[in-house]
Scaffold this motif. Structure first.
Motif, PDB file in Angstrom:
ATOM      1  N   SER A 213       0.830  -1.205   0.000  1.00 57.18           N
ATOM      2  CA  SER A 213       0.000   0.000   0.000  1.00 57.18           C
ATOM      3  C   SER A 213       0.864   1.254   0.000  1.00 57.18           C
ATOM      4  N   LEU A 214       1.934   1.247   0.783  1.00 59.24           N
ATOM      5  CA  LEU A 214       2.826   2.406   0.804  1.00 59.24           C
ATOM      6  C   LEU A 214       3.462   2.625  -0.565  1.00 59.24           C
ATOM      7  N   VAL A 215       3.894   1.539  -1.199  1.00 58.60           N
ATOM      8  CA  VAL A 215       4.484   1.648  -2.535  1.00 58.60           C
ATOM      9  C   VAL A 215       3.476   2.239  -3.517  1.00 58.60           C
ATOM     10  N   LEU A 216       2.261   1.746  -3.481  1.00 63.93           N
ATOM     11  CA  LEU A 216       1.260   2.212  -4.435  1.00 63.93           C
ATOM     12  C   LEU A 216       0.921   3.684  -4.209  1.00 63.93           C
ATOM     13  N   HIS A 217       0.835   4.103  -2.935  1.00 65.49           N
ATOM     14  CA  HIS A 217       0.577   5.514  -2.654  1.00 65.49           C
ATOM     15  C   HIS A 217       1.736   6.389  -3.132  1.00 65.49           C
ATOM     16  N   LEU A 218       2.965   5.935  -2.916  1.00 67.35           N
ATOM     17  CA  LEU A 218       4.112   6.707  -3.401  1.00 67.35           C
ATOM     18  C   LEU A 218       4.103   6.825  -4.922  1.00 67.35           C
ATOM     19  N   LEU A 219       3.839   5.710  -5.599  1.00 62.85           N
ATOM     20  CA  LEU A 219       3.783   5.746  -7.057  1.00 62.85           C
ATOM     21  C   LEU A 219       2.675   6.674  -7.547  1.00 62.85           C
ATOM     22  N   LEU A 220       1.537   6.645  -6.864  1.00 59.87           N
ATOM     23  CA  LEU A 220       0.420   7.484  -7.270  1.00 59.87           C
ATOM     24  C   LEU A 220       0.773   8.958  -7.161  1.00 59.87           C
ATOM     25  N   PHE A 221       1.315   9.373  -6.022  1.00 58.21           N
ATOM     26  CA  PHE A 221       1.610  10.788  -5.842  1.00 58.21           C
ATOM     27  C   PHE A 221       2.819  11.220  -6.670  1.00 58.21           C
TER      28      PHE A 221
ATOM     29  N   GLY B 158      10.027   2.456  -5.696  1.00 58.90           N
ATOM     30  CA  GLY B 158       8.782   2.311  -6.432  1.00 58.90           C
ATOM     31  C   GLY B 158       8.861   1.407  -7.645  1.00 58.90           C
ATOM     32  N   VAL B 159      10.077   1.081  -8.097  1.00 54.32           N
ATOM     33  CA  VAL B 159      10.226   0.221  -9.266  1.00 54.32           C
ATOM     34  C   VAL B 159      10.721  -1.164  -8.879  1.00 54.32           C
ATOM     35  N   PHE B 160      11.798  -1.218  -8.110  1.00 49.38           N
ATOM     36  CA  PHE B 160      12.388  -2.519  -7.804  1.00 49.38           C
ATOM     37  C   PHE B 160      11.511  -3.359  -6.883  1.00 49.38           C
ATOM     38  N   PHE B 161      10.767  -2.729  -5.976  1.00 49.77           N
ATOM     39  CA  PHE B 161       9.897  -3.508  -5.088  1.00 49.77           C
ATOM     40  C   PHE B 161       8.778  -4.200  -5.878  1.00 49.77           C
ATOM     41  N   PRO B 162       8.026  -3.483  -6.731  1.00 45.45           N
ATOM     42  CA  PRO B 162       6.994  -4.192  -7.519  1.00 45.45           C
ATOM     43  C   PRO B 162       7.579  -5.224  -8.473  1.00 45.45           C
ATOM     44  N   VAL B 163       8.728  -4.898  -9.101  1.00 43.64           N
ATOM     45  CA  VAL B 163       9.325  -5.864 -10.021  1.00 43.64           C
ATOM     46  C   VAL B 163       9.729  -7.128  -9.282  1.00 43.64           C
ATOM     47  N   GLY B 164      10.325  -6.968  -8.110  1.00 46.46           N
ATOM     48  CA  GLY B 164      10.722  -8.139  -7.322  1.00 46.46           C
ATOM     49  C   GLY B 164       9.530  -8.954  -6.876  1.00 46.46           C
ATOM     50  N   ALA B 165       8.466  -8.274  -6.426  1.00 44.91           N
ATOM     51  CA  ALA B 165       7.271  -8.994  -5.988  1.00 44.91           C
ATOM     52  C   ALA B 165       6.611  -9.727  -7.155  1.00 44.91           C
ATOM     53  N   THR B 166       6.597  -9.087  -8.329  1.00 46.79           N
ATOM     54  CA  THR B 166       6.010  -9.740  -9.502  1.00 46.79           C
ATOM     55  C   THR B 166       6.813 -10.970  -9.906  1.00 46.79           C
ATOM     56  N   ALA B 167       8.142 -10.844  -9.857  1.00 45.11           N
ATOM     57  CA  ALA B 167       8.984 -11.992 -10.196  1.00 45.11           C
ATOM     58  C   ALA B 167       8.769 -13.137  -9.217  1.00 45.11           C
ATOM     59  N   LEU B 168       8.624 -12.792  -7.935  1.00 46.73           N
ATOM     60  CA  LEU B 168       8.376 -13.823  -6.928  1.00 46.73           C
ATOM     61  C   LEU B 168       7.042 -14.519  -7.191  1.00 46.73           C
ATOM     62  N   ALA B 169       6.022 -13.741  -7.543  1.00 52.26           N
ATOM     63  CA  ALA B 169       4.713 -14.335  -7.832  1.00 52.26           C
ATOM     64  C   ALA B 169       4.775 -15.229  -9.065  1.00 52.26           C
ATOM     65  N   TRP B 170       5.611 -14.845 -10.054  1.00 50.33           N
ATOM     66  CA  TRP B 170       5.724 -15.652 -11.271  1.00 50.33           C
ATOM     67  C   TRP B 170       6.504 -16.938 -11.013  1.00 50.33           C
ATOM     68  N   LEU B 171       7.542 -16.844 -10.187  1.00 48.96           N
ATOM     69  CA  LEU B 171       8.349 -18.025  -9.912  1.00 48.96           C
ATOM     70  C   LEU B 171       7.624 -19.017  -9.012  1.00 48.96           C
ATOM     71  N   LYS B 172       6.833 -18.504  -8.088  1.00 50.27           N
ATOM     72  CA  LYS B 172       6.132 -19.356  -7.140  1.00 50.27           C
ATOM     73  C   LYS B 172       4.650 -18.984  -7.164  1.00 50.27           C
ATOM     74  N   PRO B 173       3.829 -19.634  -7.995  1.00 54.55           N
ATOM     75  CA  PRO B 173       2.418 -19.262  -8.122  1.00 54.55           C
ATOM     76  C   PRO B 173       1.666 -19.296  -6.802  1.00 54.55           C
ATOM     77  N   SER B 174       2.013 -20.228  -5.917  1.00 53.01           N
ATOM     78  CA  SER B 174       1.303 -20.298  -4.636  1.00 53.01           C
ATOM     79  C   SER B 174       1.546 -19.036  -3.813  1.00 53.01           C
ATOM     80  N   VAL B 175       2.797 -18.519  -3.865  1.00 47.05           N
ATOM     81  CA  VAL B 175       3.094 -17.272  -3.163  1.00 47.05           C
ATOM     82  C   VAL B 175       2.339 -16.112  -3.809  1.00 47.05           C
ATOM     83  N   GLY B 176       2.295 -16.101  -5.156  1.00 45.84           N
ATOM     84  CA  GLY B 176       1.572 -15.046  -5.844  1.00 45.84           C
ATOM     85  C   GLY B 176       0.095 -15.046  -5.527  1.00 45.84           C
ATOM     86  N   ALA B 177      -0.513 -16.227  -5.464  1.00 46.49           N
ATOM     87  CA  ALA B 177      -1.936 -16.316  -5.127  1.00 46.49           C
ATOM     88  C   ALA B 177      -2.192 -15.825  -3.700  1.00 46.49           C
TER      89      ALA B 177
END
Length: 749
Positions: A168-176, A306-325
Motif C-alpha cells: 500500500s505504501l508503494v502504491l501511494h508513493l507511485l500514485l503521488f 517504487g520500481v524494484f519492489f513491484p518488479v521483485g514482488a512480480t517476479a516472486l509471484a511468477w516463480l512461485k504461483p502459490s506465493v503469488g496467489a
C-alpha cells in the motif's frame, strides 16, 4: 472580500452543485430513479433533498451580500440566481423524472459554481509557482500521510500484515509521484489544464462507472464537471492557503470512511472520500511542506523503492504461483478495508489487461429502450383437469445461509426448516440477477433477459403471465414497482398490499392472504405472489432495528428473520387448517441474497458475490402432481420456476435453449451437467458465470476492473485469481451467452 468568507461560499457552492448533479444523474437512469422513489439513500441525502431550495436560497443571499461592492458582477450574479430560484421552485429537484430532462439538470446544476467564480474573479497575477523540490516534498509527504490515515487503520481492522502495508505504501508513493509528474509537465499557465485532466479522469473512469453511466454523455458531463471544479480550484489557489484546515478536513474524511461503508453505493462514497483526502493533503503540504529534499537523491530513492519492489514482488509471484496467489488474497482483503488503497489500485488498473472484456460488458449494460427486441408472443390454450393453487412467496434479500435447512448453525427459521422437510430443497440454488430490477422479471419470464430496466413491453417475455391467463387463474399479487411495469391487468385480479405506502411486509401480506383463504374453496384456482421487503438493507437501515445478539450472524437481520419465520409458520398452519395445503404448489425463495459486511460491503445491486447470488429455493408439490416426476440434478436458478410450473400443469417449457430456464421436476432427468450459466448485477457492468455444476463462480467486474474466482463449496467464499484454463473457459462462456442474448433479444449497436 474576506478570504474565509470567500472560501466558505466556494465550498458551499461546490458541495451544493456536486450533490445536486449527482442526484439528477441518479434520476436520469430508470433503475436508480426507482431507488430514489423508494428513498434507498442515507438520511443525510434525504436531508439535502428536502432542503435543496432553502440551501440554494441561503447560499444566494450570502453570495449577493458578499458581492455587493462589485456592482455589475453582483447584478449579473443576482439575476442568474433569481432566475435559477424561480426554476427550482417551479420544478423542485425531487420531481425530476428519468430521461433527458434529468440529464440536462445534471449539467445545469454546475452553473451556480461557474457564476460564483466569474463574479469573484480578480485580475491578479498567477499565484507564485512552487519550485520542483517543494512539490516533490509535498508529493512524498502526501503519500505517507494518506497511507497513515487510511492503510494503518484498515490493517488494524482487517488484520492485514506487513506485506499489505508495504505494498500500500508503494502504491501511494507511485500514485503521488505520478501526480507530481503530471504537475511537472503542466505547470505554470498550463497548471489548470493538468488539474482539469485529472478531474476529468476521476469522474469518467472512477465515479461514473459506479453509477453505470457510460458513453459520450458521461464523457461530456465529466468534462463539464471537471471544468467547474477546476474553476473553483483556480479561485482557491489565489487565496492564502490554510494548511491546518485542509489537514483537519483530510483527517475527518479518513475517519468517516469506515462509517460510509454501510451506507455506500458500490464503494462510491468511500472512493470520493479518499480522492478528496488526497487533494486536501496535497494542497496542505504544498503550502507548507514538512521537509525539503534535494531533487536528484529523492528521485533516485523513490524510483528504487517504487520500481524494484513491484518488479521483485512480480517476479516472486511468477516463480512461485502459490506465493503469488497468497499475495493476491492478502492485497484483495486489504483493499476491501482501505478505500484509499482500493482507489489507487483502480487508478493503475485503468491500464491493466481485460480492457476489451470490460468494454464489451459496459456496452451491454443498461441498454437503451430501442435496443431491445421482444420475442414473438405465445398464445396458449387452456388444458383440462383440476388446477392447483400456487403460492410463490419471495422474501427480498433472504440469504441462503441464514435458513436452518441450509445451514445447521442458523437458528432463526424453524418453520421454514419444517416446510423444507416436507418438500424439495435445492441446495445449489442461485438467482441470475443480483437485484430485484431484473431478478423479479426474470422469474416471470422464465429466462435470461436483456440488461434493460424496465423492459417495455414486457408481455412478450412474460411466460408466467401467459400461463396464468390461459389457465384462468385469479391473481393475488403484491404489485411492487417492477411488476407494475411488467404485468397487464387481467380479469379477476385482486392486488395484495393495496394500502401499503412502501416496503411490503411478509406478515402483513400473508395476513391478508389468510383472510381470503376461505374463498379458495370455490371458484377458479388462485396464484398468490408476494415479495416481502422486511430484510432489504434500506428498510433495515431506516428502521435501525435492535434484535437478538448471536455470535457469527448479523443480529438485526437474524432477529427480524425470526419474526418473518413465525408469520410463515402461522400461514402454513392456516393452509392446513383450511384443507388447502394438499391442493397447493408452494414455493419459498428470495429474489437475491445480500452482503452483510463481507468484504466491508453491504447491499446487493452492484456485485455478484456468492452471498448475493445464493438463494433459498424450496418447492412443495401435491402428491397427485408429482406422479412420474423426478427432481433434476445440478444447480437450480430462479428462471427455472416458470418452466417448473408449466411442467406441473402438463405443458412443455415456454422456451428452450441456453437462455431459458428448465423444469426442476421432469419425467426424464437430463443426464448432462448444466452448462455454465450467466449471472449479472442488475445495475452495474458486473457479470459472472456459474460453472462446474454449481461449484465455481467467475466474476468480471468492469467497475473495479477486476477478475475474481470463487469456490462456492467453501463455507466462506474468498475471491482469488481464476485458474488459467478454467478462467479462459469461463470468459469465453460469458461472451458466448451475452452474444446469444444480443442475437435473441437485441443488443448494442
Amino acid at each position: 472580500m474576506r478570504p474565509l468568507l470567500s472560501g466558505a461560499l466556494r465550498a458551499g457552492w461546490t458541495l451544493w452543485c456536486l450533490l445536486s448533479s449527482a442526484f439528477a444523474l441518479l434520476c436520469h437512469d430508470p433503475v436508480s430513479r426507482a431507488w430514489v422513489e423508494a428513498r434507498f439513500y442515507p438520511d443525510w441525502a434525504a436531508l439535502f433533498v428536502g432542503f435543496h431550495l432553502p440551501l440554494f436560497a441561503a447560499l444566494t443571499c450570502a453570495s449577493l451580500a458578499a458581492l455587493r461592492p462589485r456592482g455589475r458582477a453582483a447584478a449579473a450574479a443576482g439575476a442568474f440566481y433569481a432566475a435559477a430560484a424561480v426554476l427550482l421552485f417551479a420544478r423542485p429537484m425531487p420531481l425530476l423524472q428519468s430521461g433527458a430532462g434529468a440529464l440536462a439538470a445534471a449539467f445545469l446544476f454546475w452553473l451556480p459554481l461557474f457564476v460564483w467564480e466569474s463574479a469573484v474573479h480578480e485580475a491578479e497575477p498567477e499565484p507564485l509557482e512552487a519550485d520542483a523540490e517543494r512539490m516533490l516534498s509535498a508529493a512524498l509527504a502526501s503519500a505517507a500521510c494518506a497511507w497513515a490515515l487510511f492503510s494503518l487503520p484498515a490493517a488494524w481492522r482487517q488484520g492485514g500484515g506487513p506485506l499489505a502495508l508495504a505494498w500500500s505504501l508503494v502504491l501511494h508513493l507511485l500514485l503521488f509521484l505520478l501526480l507530481y509528474a503530471l504537475w511537472a509537465c503542466a505547470r505554470g499557465r498550463f497548471a489548470a489544464a493538468g488539474v482539469w485532466a485529472a478531474l476529468f479522469l476521476v469522474f469518467w473512469k472512477l465515479v461514473f462507472p459506479a453509477l453505470a453511466f457510460f458513453g459520450a454523455a458521461s464523457a461530456a458531463l465529466a468534462a463539464w464537471a471537471a471544468a467547474a471544479l477546476t474553476a473553483a480550484w483556480a479561485g482557491a489557489a489565489r487565496r492564502p492557503a490554510r494548511p491546518w484546515l485542509q489537514l483537519s478536513a483530510a483527517v475527518l474524511l479518513a475517519l468517516c470512511a469506515p462509517w460510509l461503508a454501510r451506507r455506500d453505493w458500490g464503494g462510491l462514497f468511500q472512493t470520493l472520500a479518499a480522492l478528496a483526502s488526497w487533494a486536501l493533503l496535497a494542497a496542505a503540504f504544498n503550502a507548507r511542506p514538512p521537509f525539503r529534499l534535494s531533487l536528484r537523491p529523492a528521485l533516485a530513492a523513490a524510483l528504487a523503492f517504487g520500481v524494484f519492489f513491484p518488479v521483485g514482488a512480480t517476479a516472486l509471484a511468477w516463480l512461485k504461483p502459490s506465493v503469488g496467489a497468497k499475495m493476491e488474497r492478502v492485497l484483495r482483503a486489504h483493499a476491501e478495508a482501505d478505500p484509499s488503497f482500493r482507489a489507487a489500485r483502480r487508478v493503475f488498473g485503468l491500464w491493466a489487461g481485460d480492457g476489451d472484456l470490460f468494454a464489451f460488458l459496459r456496452a451491454r449494460t443498461n441498454l437503451p429502450a430501442g435496443a431491445v427486441r421482444p420475442p414473438e408472443p405465445r398464445v396458449l390454450r387452456r388444458t383440462a383437469g383440476r388446477k392447483p393453487h400456487i403460492f410463490l412467496i419471495a422474501v427480498d434479500s433472504l440469504r441462503q445461509d441464514y435458513v436452518g435447512a441450509y445451514n445447521t448453525a442458523a437458528r432463526s427459521t424453524p418453520a421454514m426448516d419444517a416446510f423444507a422437510a416436507e418438500g424439495l430443497l435445492f441446495r445449489r440454488a442461485f438467482t441470475a440477477y443480483a437485484g430485484t430490477g431484473l431478478s423479479e422479471p426474470s422469474i416471470w419470464a422464465g429466462s435470461l433477459l436483456p440488461h434493460r430496466q424496465p423492459i417495455v413491453p414486457f408481455a412478450p417475455f412474460n411466460s408466467l403471465e401467459a400461463l396464468l391467463e390461459s389457465e384462468g387463474y385469479r391473481r393475488w399479487v403484491s404489485m411492487g414497482p417492477q411488476l407494475r411495469d411488467a404485468l397487464r391487468p387481467l380479469p379477476g385480479d385482486e392486488p395484495l398490499d393495496k394500502d401499503a405506502i412502501a416496503d411490503f411486509s411478509l406478515c402483513r401480506s400473508l395476513g391478508e392472504v389468510e383472510r381470503r383463504l376461505p374463498r379458495l374453496k370455490t371458484g377458479p384456482p388462485a396464484f398468490v405472489y408476494t415479495r416481502a421487503e422486511d430484510l432489504h438493507f434500506s428498510v433495515m437501515e431506516r428502521e435501525e432495528e435492535e434484535a437478538l445478539r448471536r455470535p457469527g450472524v448479523d443480529p438485526a437481520y437474524a432477529g427480524r428473520l425470526a419474526e418473518l419465520d413465525a408469520c410463515f409458520g402461522r400461514f402454513i398452519g392456516k393452509l392446513k387448517k383450511e384443507g388447502l395445503y394438499e391442493d397447493s404448489v408452494l414455493i419459498l425463495t428470495s429474489d437475491h441474497g445480500d452482503l452483510l459486511g463481507e468484504g466491508r460491503r453491504w447491499g446487493h445491486a452492484s456485485t455478484v458475490r456468492p452471498e448475493v447470488l445464493k438463494v433459498p429455493l424450496i418447492l412443495r408439490v401435491p402428491e397427485r402432481l408429482r406422479a412420474g416426476l423426478s427432481a433434476q440434478e445440478g444447480p437450480a436458478f430462479l428462471i427455472d420456476i416458470a418452466p417448473t410450473l408449466y411442467a406441473l400443469l402438463g405443458r412443455e417449457p415456454p422456451r428452450r435453449g441456453r437462455l431459458a430456464g428448465r423444469p426442476l421436476l421432469a419425467r426424464a432427468v437430463e443426464p448432462n451437467p448444466r452448462p455454465p450459466q450467466l449471472v449479472a448485477s442488475s445495475f452495474n457492468p458486473v457479470y459472472g458465470v456459474v460453472s462446474g455444476d454449481g461449484r465455481f463462480l467467475y466474476e468480471a467486474d468492469a467497475v473495479d476492473l477486476e477478475i475474481r474466482w470463487y469456490d462456492l463449496e467453501e463455507r466462506s467464499s474468498k475471491a482469488r485469481r481464476p485458474p488459467a484454463g478454467a478462467g479462459a473457459e469461463a470468459k469465453a462462456a460469458l461472451r458466448s451467452i451475452l452474444l446469444e442474448l444480443d442475437r435473441t433479444f437485441g443488443g448494442p449497436g
